[in-house]
Write an enzyme that holds these catalytic residues in place. Structure first.
Site, PDB file in Angstrom:
ATOM      1  CD1 TRP A  92     -21.976  18.353  37.101  1.00  0.00           C
ATOM      2  CD2 TRP A  92     -23.877  19.165  36.244  1.00  0.00           C
ATOM      3  NE1 TRP A  92     -21.649  19.061  35.958  1.00  0.00           N
ATOM      4  CE2 TRP A  92     -22.796  19.586  35.419  1.00  0.00           C
ATOM      5  CE3 TRP A  92     -25.166  19.554  35.891  1.00  0.00           C
ATOM      6  CZ2 TRP A  92     -22.972  20.368  34.283  1.00  0.00           C
ATOM      7  CZ3 TRP A  92     -25.354  20.336  34.749  1.00  0.00           C
ATOM      8  CH2 TRP A  92     -24.253  20.736  33.962  1.00  0.00           C
ATOM      9  CD  GLU A 135     -21.481  24.713  26.625  1.00  0.00           C
ATOM     10  OE1 GLU A 135     -21.564  23.559  26.148  1.00  0.00           O
ATOM     11  OE2 GLU A 135     -20.480  25.112  27.251  1.00  0.00           O
ATOM     12  CD  GLU A 173     -18.874  19.933  26.463  1.00  0.00           C
ATOM     13  OE1 GLU A 173     -19.523  20.971  26.207  1.00  0.00           O
ATOM     14  OE2 GLU A 173     -17.762  19.945  27.024  1.00  0.00           O
ATOM     15  CG  HIS A 176     -22.061  21.941  29.744  1.00  0.00           C
ATOM     16  ND1 HIS A 176     -20.806  21.936  29.177  1.00  0.00           N
ATOM     17  CD2 HIS A 176     -21.986  21.102  30.806  1.00  0.00           C
ATOM     18  CE1 HIS A 176     -20.011  21.134  29.859  1.00  0.00           C
ATOM     19  NE2 HIS A 176     -20.715  20.606  30.847  1.00  0.00           N
ATOM     20  CD  GLU A 226     -14.018  20.715  25.698  1.00  0.00           C
ATOM     21  OE1 GLU A 226     -14.502  21.486  26.544  1.00  0.00           O
ATOM     22  OE2 GLU A 226     -14.677  19.794  25.191  1.00  0.00           O
ATOM     23  CB  THR A 229     -15.781  26.362  26.724  1.00  0.00           C
ATOM     24  OG1 THR A 229     -15.009  25.151  26.777  1.00  0.00           O
ATOM     25  CG2 THR A 229     -16.230  26.582  25.302  1.00  0.00           C
ATOM     26  CG  ASP A 258     -18.868  18.964  33.359  1.00  0.00           C
ATOM     27  OD1 ASP A 258     -18.410  18.380  34.358  1.00  0.00           O
ATOM     28  OD2 ASP A 258     -20.023  18.777  32.931  1.00  0.00           O
ATOM     29  CD  GLU A 259     -17.064  23.205  28.516  1.00  0.00           C
ATOM     30  OE1 GLU A 259     -16.418  22.349  27.884  1.00  0.00           O
ATOM     31  OE2 GLU A 259     -18.178  23.624  28.131  1.00  0.00           O
ATOM     32  CG  HIS A 262     -15.019  17.562  28.688  1.00  0.00           C
ATOM     33  ND1 HIS A 262     -16.268  18.127  28.522  1.00  0.00           N
ATOM     34  CD2 HIS A 262     -15.230  16.398  29.362  1.00  0.00           C
ATOM     35  CE1 HIS A 262     -17.190  17.338  29.054  1.00  0.00           C
ATOM     36  NE2 HIS A 262     -16.575  16.285  29.573  1.00  0.00           N
TER      37      HIS A 262
END
Length: 393
Positions: A92, A135, A173, A176, A226, A229, A258-259, A262
């Site tokens: 995205w 971020e 990242e 974000h 991670e 977040t 996403d976090e 990760h």
């Protein structure tokens, strides 16, 4: 983003620090003795200076022979860690969630975004801004990863799996901060110039997670961060939904996903380290927790508030976005994820470290309960991000 916790609270096995070693308020030198408008006036006269740190900075603490552990893991990392990256064409992008500036309906889309944003309270925006600033300090985090011996990107375009991961993780990242920054700009609810100043101060200040150039410590730190977040963005998504902004909830939830991905990668690295070197890894885990996990934005400053990170964290705690309970929960999760209680064949020091980390989360919770009982009444504090309006902290 995550909460800054009291040093004594995180390290219950130690007594209070000597006064000379207690953590100072995170500030830049130019602001050490000034307040509010006088601080800003003085800032105009002096160049930027990074904040002072009270502890002695330790470098390259990992024995050189341990570097071979990470060299030997390169094939494993290529097969097991790089798979947690997404191809760029399948990722995205910020524009997927924002008004289309090429559309004839752009102005109407912005108007709708601003109408939804009106329903969100000021203290929610304090937390969202703090998350976004955290971020946006991404250059610092890539720098931190590239301090780690044995896994750093030696050339800037190295093809080792560790270097490929660091660059691609950074690229993922980066979206974000881009997305949250643009959303906040369009919302019209916050003082973007003050926010931009805070970002500049924070990147210039850096961070000191006390990882000592050791990938053992570094990957334990990133595993914890991670997950922190992931929790924080997940809770901002939940609150946005409760206030009726489903689009913002989608934005925060997408970042949280996403976090989580990760987090999976970093925890797998540490899991492999426990398999290869259980004694060294559990000692590193205990060391990291004794020093406490300092949060990425702990040197946050806006040119006015010397205690900005503490104030931001207090709002996050009050709203339930990231709390002391979450800190203990993350620790407990990692202890279970890495099967710390079941480690065998440890040295005497290794067994002590094992006992320490396994018993730490319950002790943290007990100390937090006591701290809550002694908590001072909340007081109003102005936030420059919100045009000086006051929030309870």
């Amino acid at each position: 983003m995550a909460l800054k916790l009291n040093t004594a609270f995180i390290s219950p096995s130690h007594g209070p620090l000597p006064k000379s070693l207690r953590p100072r308020s995170h500030r830049v030198l130019m602001a050490s003795a000034l307040r509010s408008t006088s601080i800003e006036a003085e800032n105009l006269k002096k160049p930027f200076s990074p904040p002072r740190e009270v502890h002695v900075q330790v470098t390259h603490s990992m024995p050189p022979q341990k570097i071979e552990v990470f060299k030997s893991m390169e094939g494993w990392a290529e097969e097991n860690i790089l798979v947690h990256l997404k191809p760029v064409e399948k990722c995205w992008q910020a524009q997927d969630f924002l008004p289309d500036p090429t559309s004839e309906g752009f102005h109407e889309q912005v108007k709708e975004l601003r109408e939804r944003a009106k329903e969100l309270p000021d203290d929610y925006f304090v937390v969202l801004v703090g998350d976004m600033i955290t971020e946006e300090a991404l250059p610092t985090y890539q720098t931190m990863l590239n301090t780690l011996d044995g896994v750093r990107d030696e050339t800037g375009a190295s093809l080792t799996p560790w270097a490929v991961w660091t660059r691609a993780w950074t690229a993922e990242e980066n979206r974000h901060g881009d997305l949250l920054n643009k959303y906040l700009y369009l919302s019209g609810r916050v003082d973007m110039r003050q926010i931009e100043k805070t970002i500049q101060y924070l990147i210039g200040s850096g961070m000191d997670p006390r990882t000592e150039n050791s990938p053992y410590l570094g990957f334990i730190y990133t595993s914890f961060q991670e997950r922190a977040t992931f929790i924080s963005h997940g809770n901002t998504a939940r609150l946005a939904k409760e206030h009726g902004d489903m689009k913002l909830a989608q934005i925060c939830g997408t970042i949280a996903a996403d976090e989580k991905r990760h987090e999976t990668a970093y925890t797998k690295i540490v899991e492999k380290l426990f398999e290869i070197d259980p004694d060294g890894t559990v000692l590193a885990f205990a060391d990291m927790m004794r020093k406490k996990i300092s949060m990425p934005a702990h040197l946050m400053y806006d040119g006015q508030d010397d205690n900005l990170f503490e104030h931001f964290s207090a709002v996050a705690q009050r709203l339930g976005v990231y709390t002391a309970k979450d800190y203990a929960d993350i620790l407990e999760f990692l202890v279970g994820r890495w099967n710390i209680e079941k480690l065998m064949g440890l040295s005497g020091d290794g067994r002590k470290a094992q006992d320490y980390v396994c018993g730490l989360a319950p002790r943290i919770r007990k100390l937090e309960e006591r701290a809550q009982g002694r908590a001072k009444p909340a007081t109003p504090v102005p936030f420059s991000w919100m045009f000086g309006r006051k929030m309870m902290v």
